[in-house]
Scaffold this active site. Structure first.
Site, PDB file in Angstrom:
ATOM      1  N   TYR A 131      32.953  32.399  -9.863  1.00 17.46           N
ATOM      2  CA  TYR A 131      34.069  33.146 -10.549  1.00 17.46           C
ATOM      3  C   TYR A 131      34.586  34.113  -9.213  1.00 17.46           C
ATOM      4  CZ  TYR A 131      37.016  36.225 -13.310  1.00 17.46           C
ATOM      5  OH  TYR A 131      38.050  37.107 -13.616  1.00 17.46           O
ATOM      6  N   ASP A 160      36.326  29.078 -10.970  1.00 15.09           N
ATOM      7  CA  ASP A 160      37.752  29.764 -11.007  1.00 15.09           C
ATOM      8  C   ASP A 160      37.902  30.330  -9.411  1.00 15.09           C
ATOM      9  OD1 ASP A 160      39.937  31.414 -11.187  1.00 15.09           O
ATOM     10  OD2 ASP A 160      39.376  32.302 -13.035  1.00 15.09           O
ATOM     11  N   HIS A 205      42.835  29.765 -19.336  1.00 16.58           N
ATOM     12  CA  HIS A 205      42.487  28.499 -18.631  1.00 16.58           C
ATOM     13  C   HIS A 205      42.147  27.168 -19.299  1.00 16.58           C
ATOM     14  CE1 HIS A 205      41.679  31.060 -14.903  1.00 16.58           C
ATOM     15  NE2 HIS A 205      41.732  31.588 -15.603  1.00 16.58           N
TER      16      HIS A 205
END
Length: 261
Positions: free
Chosen positions: A107, A148, A249
């Site tokens: 992330y 991500d 998302h």
């Protein structure tokens, strides 16, 4: 065949049922989750175990947090990104070895908050990620770095007008850091199969972004060379964004052919 996916769920407690539904429907071998927004000890391990998945969790109260769900034997190889010292308290990386592959779930910092220090932290993370990838390549390890990335690699990876030119997701330094990973020899799974076209993985909750299809492609799966040779499919599960109380998302799912031999 092997299937894996990455999904920023924006709070596992709010999206637990969405994840369970996805697991039951798609049955991925590995699911990487980001922004779980809970401490490790309160992650719903028992719920996912009942669904047939072990949980490997690196949590943090209210912010960040990553987890990997898998239905196969595995070994935990890292619970933080090697070499990223900017703020080790941030739960942004977890890595396992499973079915002959290393799965690094990341992330990446957004980079738009915290002023110049916040953006420097983003670039430092990408530098550490590139060095870690290089080390695995030199060691002959097959791997996937998925999650991500908070980077739109090209202008085609975000809807016109969705971002300002100085946004951290599209700054030249961010894109150059992403390209460095590709120049190491990694393959962007989605673009390998769909070199052109707009494929988004994120739509903001604000300004009717979903209704206007004003999206971003910021969730990626990068494959080491031998893994890329096995690539069969890679697509976002766009329909997830239209469900009640969705994450902003959607999952990016990838399938691989079985390893030769």
């Amino acid at each position: 065949m092997m299937k894996f996916a990455t999904w920023n769920v924006n709070s596992i407690r709010q999206r637990q049922d969405h994840v369970l539904d996805y697991l039951a429907r798609e049955q991925p071998d590995v699911l990487a989750l980001q922004e779980i927004k809970c401490q490790t000890e309160v992650f719903p391990v028992d719920v996912f175990r009942a669904a047939g998945y072990d949980s490997i969790v690196v949590g943090q109260k209210s912010y960040n947090g990553v987890a990997i769900l898998t239905r196969h034997p595995h070994e935990v190889t890292h619970t933080a990104l090697p070499g990223w010292e900017t703020d080790p308290a941030q739960a942004r990386y977890v890595e396992i070895r499973c079915r002959g592959l290393v799965f690094g779930n990341l992330y990446l910092p957004n980079g738009n908050s915290g002023g110049s220090a916040g953006y420097d932290s983003k670039l430092a993370f990408m530098e550490a990620l590139a060095l870690h990838a290089r080390g695995m390549l030199l060691a002959g390890q097959d791997f996937v770095l998925l999650g991500d990335y908070n980077v739109c690699p090209t202008d085609e990876d975000y809807a016109p007008g969705a971002l300002s030119p100085d946004d951290a997701l599209v700054r030249p330094q961010s894109r150059a850091a992403f390209r460095r990973l590709l120049w190491l020899g990694l393959t962007d799974a989605l673009r390998a199969l769909h070199p052109v076209g707009r494929f988004y993985t994120f739509w903001d909750y604000q300004a009717a972004a979903w209704q206007r299809d004003s999206g971003l492609r910021i969730d990626h799966a990068l494959l080491s060379p031998r893994v890329a040779e096995r690539l069969l499919t890679a697509l976002p599960a766009r329909d997830e964004r239209g469900k009640p109380q969705p994450s902003d998302h959607v999952p990016l799912a990838v399938t691989l052919a079985d390893a030769p031999g």
